[in-house]
Design an enzyme around this catalytic site. Sequence first.
Site, short mmCIF file in Angstrom:
data_model
loop_
_atom_site.label_atom_id
_atom_site.label_comp_id
_atom_site.label_asym_id
_atom_site.label_seq_id
_atom_site.Cartn_x
_atom_site.Cartn_y
_atom_site.Cartn_z
CG ASN A 9 0.12 26.14 7.73
OD1 ASN A 9 0.61 27.22 7.39
ND2 ASN A 9 -1.11 25.78 7.40
CD1 TRP A 10 4.89 28.25 12.31
CD2 TRP A 10 6.49 29.61 11.56
NE1 TRP A 10 6.06 27.92 12.97
CE2 TRP A 10 7.06 28.75 12.52
CE3 TRP A 10 7.31 30.56 10.95
CZ2 TRP A 10 8.41 28.81 12.88
CZ3 TRP A 10 8.66 30.62 11.31
CH2 TRP A 10 9.19 29.76 12.27
CE LYS A 11 -3.26 27.10 9.86
NZ LYS A 11 -4.58 26.68 10.31
CG HIS A 91 -4.45 24.97 4.58
ND1 HIS A 91 -5.53 25.60 5.17
CD2 HIS A 91 -3.78 24.33 5.57
CE1 HIS A 91 -5.50 25.35 6.48
NE2 HIS A 91 -4.45 24.58 6.75
CD GLU A 93 -6.57 28.11 7.66
OE1 GLU A 93 -5.46 28.57 7.39
OE2 GLU A 93 -6.82 27.50 8.72
CD GLU A 163 -4.31 20.39 7.49
OE1 GLU A 163 -3.59 20.50 8.48
OE2 GLU A 163 -4.57 21.34 6.73
N GLY A 169 -7.84 24.18 13.92
CA GLY A 169 -7.88 25.34 14.80
C GLY A 169 -9.06 25.36 15.76
CB SER A 208 -6.87 20.34 16.98
OG SER A 208 -7.70 21.42 16.61
N GLY A 229 -0.68 23.57 12.78
CA GLY A 229 -0.79 25.02 12.77
C GLY A 229 -0.41 25.59 14.12
N GLY A 230 -1.41 25.80 14.97
CA GLY A 230 -1.23 26.47 16.26
C GLY A 230 -0.03 25.99 17.07
P1 PGA Z 1 -4.17 23.58 13.61
O1 PGA Z 1 -4.01 23.86 12.04
O2 PGA Z 1 -3.06 22.65 14.01
O3 PGA Z 1 -4.06 24.93 14.25
O4 PGA Z 1 -5.51 22.95 13.79
C1 PGA Z 1 -3.63 22.83 11.16
C2 PGA Z 1 -3.58 23.34 9.74
O5 PGA Z 1 -4.43 24.17 9.38
O6 PGA Z 1 -2.70 22.95 8.96
#
Ligand code: PGA
Length: 252
Positions: A9-11, A91, A93, A163, A169, A208, A229-230
């Site tokens: 997930n590149w956000k 998600h 966010e 999640e 994150g 994470s 994500g990251g």
């Molecule tokens: P993260 O994000 O791996 O940076 O914790 C995961 C996500 O939000 O899908």
Amino acid sequence: MRKKYMIGNWKLNQTVASINEFLDSFKQKKYTFTPMIAPQFIHLYQCINNVDTPFEFGSQTVSHFDKGAYTGEVSAYFLKDINAKFSLIGHSERRTLLYESEKLFHKKIKSCLSEDLQVVYCVGETLKQREEGKTLEIIQEQLQKALIEISVSNSDQIIIAYEPVWAIGTGKTATPQEANEVHQFINQKMAEIFPTFGKNISIIYGGSVKPTNIEELLQQDFIDGALVGGASLKADDFNLLCEAVDKYLEKA
Ligand code: PGA
């Protein structure tokens, strides 16, 4: 059998140039499964048309509208048109920063399924909810409200991503055992919501995830991969994560 997945997930990250560099480094790579990546909408077409990569691409969210006068929206119909394969929905966010609710997710899920796009529906509790012992209650509500009266014809159409919000994150991960407990609960709920094949719906973990913790997560009975994500932004790390799934599949 539940399938295994690795989804990046590149956000709100990456540029045209950084994506080309990322994808170029995967041109020779082959995995025994198909890893998935969700770039920003504006980069989807570029990604999909970058041939010879091992990936499938999809979006990070989707409109609940179909087509017409809906300024700024991007719908499942048009994602399908450019050959996107899936969409993330729900998600955390989007829940917290954009005030999206299960009612809306329900519509988005329906709209994706009607266009034959795979749905990756995200659920998870906040730290406060976990500390109050409400984790399973919250997860159950997030699943039931969004998936009520959804009809699917096979277990591949939906993936659930668990999640925990406090692990996204932050560098904090749920222990593999903590995560597995929730995954097992989700597995039971899926069997209740979709009696014929719910048990076979894959449940992936997010929060994470990195090359150093993926193997232990994959060893858990109910963890079928990860939403990352990251660590999905760096080609080397994402390759290691995909290789970990391959290694797991080889042994299985
Ligand atoms: P993260 O994000 O791996 O940076 O914790 C995961 C996500 O939000 O899908």
